[in-house]
Design a protein around this motif. Structure first.
Motif, PDB file in Angstrom:
ATOM      1  N   VAL A  88       0.863  -1.177   0.000  1.00 27.20           N
ATOM      2  CA  VAL A  88       0.000   0.000   0.000  1.00 27.20           C
ATOM      3  C   VAL A  88       0.899   1.226   0.000  1.00 27.20           C
ATOM      4  O   VAL A  88       1.724   1.395   0.896  1.00 27.20           O
ATOM      5  N   GLY A  89       0.747   2.034  -1.018  1.00 24.80           N
ATOM      6  CA  GLY A  89       1.593   3.223  -1.121  1.00 24.80           C
ATOM      7  C   GLY A  89       3.056   2.870  -1.247  1.00 24.80           C
ATOM      8  O   GLY A  89       3.913   3.627  -0.795  1.00 24.80           O
ATOM      9  N   GLY A  90       3.346   1.710  -1.825  1.00 25.66           N
ATOM     10  CA  GLY A  90       4.729   1.269  -2.005  1.00 25.66           C
ATOM     11  C   GLY A  90       5.358   0.675  -0.760  1.00 25.66           C
ATOM     12  O   GLY A  90       6.516   0.279  -0.784  1.00 25.66           O
ATOM     13  N   LYS A  91       4.611   0.611   0.331  1.00 27.58           N
ATOM     14  CA  LYS A  91       5.134   0.047   1.573  1.00 27.58           C
ATOM     15  C   LYS A  91       4.514  -1.321   1.833  1.00 27.58           C
ATOM     16  O   LYS A  91       3.310  -1.507   1.632  1.00 27.58           O
ATOM     17  N   PRO A  92       5.324  -2.283   2.298  1.00 28.46           N
ATOM     18  CA  PRO A  92       4.784  -3.617   2.584  1.00 28.46           C
ATOM     19  C   PRO A  92       4.124  -3.681   3.965  1.00 28.46           C
ATOM     20  O   PRO A  92       4.622  -3.116   4.940  1.00 28.46           O
ATOM     21  N   TYR A  93       2.994  -4.366   4.018  1.00 32.10           N
ATOM     22  CA  TYR A  93       2.289  -4.630   5.272  1.00 32.10           C
ATOM     23  C   TYR A  93       2.002  -6.120   5.302  1.00 32.10           C
ATOM     24  O   TYR A  93       1.358  -6.653   4.403  1.00 32.10           O
ATOM     25  N   ASN A  94       2.498  -6.793   6.355  1.00 31.48           N
ATOM     26  CA  ASN A  94       2.368  -8.240   6.419  1.00 31.48           C
ATOM     27  C   ASN A  94       1.711  -8.718   7.711  1.00 31.48           C
ATOM     28  O   ASN A  94       1.823  -9.873   8.073  1.00 31.48           O
ATOM     29  N   ASN A  95       1.064  -7.818   8.428  1.00 34.69           N
ATOM     30  CA  ASN A  95       0.361  -8.222   9.642  1.00 34.69           C
ATOM     31  C   ASN A  95      -0.975  -8.846   9.292  1.00 34.69           C
ATOM     32  O   ASN A  95      -1.579  -8.521   8.277  1.00 34.69           O
ATOM     33  N   GLN A  96      -1.439  -9.715  10.142  1.00 29.39           N
ATOM     34  CA  GLN A  96      -2.717 -10.382   9.911  1.00 29.39           C
ATOM     35  C   GLN A  96      -3.869  -9.454  10.274  1.00 29.39           C
ATOM     36  O   GLN A  96      -3.831  -8.775  11.303  1.00 29.39           O
ATOM     37  N   MET A  97      -4.875  -9.435   9.420  1.00 33.80           N
ATOM     38  CA  MET A  97      -6.112  -8.730   9.720  1.00 33.80           C
ATOM     39  C   MET A  97      -7.175  -9.802   9.966  1.00 33.80           C
ATOM     40  O   MET A  97      -7.405 -10.642   9.105  1.00 33.80           O
ATOM     41  N   PRO A  98      -7.805  -9.782  11.123  1.00 33.83           N
ATOM     42  CA  PRO A  98      -8.833 -10.802  11.396  1.00 33.83           C
ATOM     43  C   PRO A  98     -10.100 -10.527  10.596  1.00 33.83           C
ATOM     44  O   PRO A  98     -10.357  -9.388  10.187  1.00 33.83           O
ATOM     45  N   PRO A  99     -10.914 -11.565  10.380  1.00 36.52           N
ATOM     46  CA  PRO A  99     -12.203 -11.352   9.713  1.00 36.52           C
ATOM     47  C   PRO A  99     -13.061 -10.385  10.527  1.00 36.52           C
ATOM     48  O   PRO A  99     -13.043 -10.415  11.758  1.00 36.52           O
ATOM     49  N   ALA A 100     -13.788  -9.530   9.846  1.00 33.38           N
ATOM     50  CA  ALA A 100     -14.595  -8.526  10.541  1.00 33.38           C
ATOM     51  C   ALA A 100     -15.959  -9.050  10.976  1.00 33.38           C
ATOM     52  O   ALA A 100     -16.603  -8.437  11.818  1.00 33.38           O
TER      53      ALA A 100
END
Length: 138
Positions: A88-100
């Motif tokens: 996102v925006g050229g930056k990596p994000y690898n944390n888990q997002m739980p189901p909402a």
């Protein structure tokens, strides 16, 4: 007596002009307003009050390009969570997002809010669009 009638006539014309919103405008406002509440309850804690994200842990929701490019996957990410690398925006994000655990209408509402807040202007996401996207989740 005539000045009162003129004032009432102008007031009536003013009220009618304000109430002449299209059905689409009214639907957008309903989704957007409800989506704001869904966002506050389910998303704001991680993605921030202004969609700024949480440092390098949670991605911001301010990247219009990402939102537009990945529009069909957003419903799936919200519904099922994510544990894959997101850029996102050229930056990596690898944390888990739980189901909402949201209903499709709530997903549509929150996506309408997100896609039209934080500098984004991408229009209405209705429940039919979300249902179609959810059918394609992998």
């Amino acid at each position: 007596m005539k000045p009162i009638i003129i004032v009432l006539l102008f007031a009536l014309v003013g009220i009618m002009a304000v109430s002449c919103e299209s059905d689409g405008d009214i639907e957008f406002k309903r989704y957007y307003t409800a989506g704001s509440l869904v966002y506050q309850e389910h998303c704001q804690n991680c993605h921030g009050k202004n969609g700024e994200g949480l440092s390098s842990l949670m991605p911001p929701l301010t990247d219009s390009v990402y939102l537009k490019k990945n529009s069909r996957q957003l419903s799936c990410i919200i519904q099922n969570g994510s544990n894959t690398l997101l850029l996102v925006g050229g930056k990596p994000y690898n944390n888990q997002m739980p189901p909402a655990n949201l209903a499709p209408i709530e997903i549509a509402q929150v996506l309408t809010f997100i896609k039209n807040s934080f500098g984004n202007k991408q229009g209405l996401v209705n429940v039919n669009m979300v249902n179609a996207d959810l059918k394609d989740c992998k």
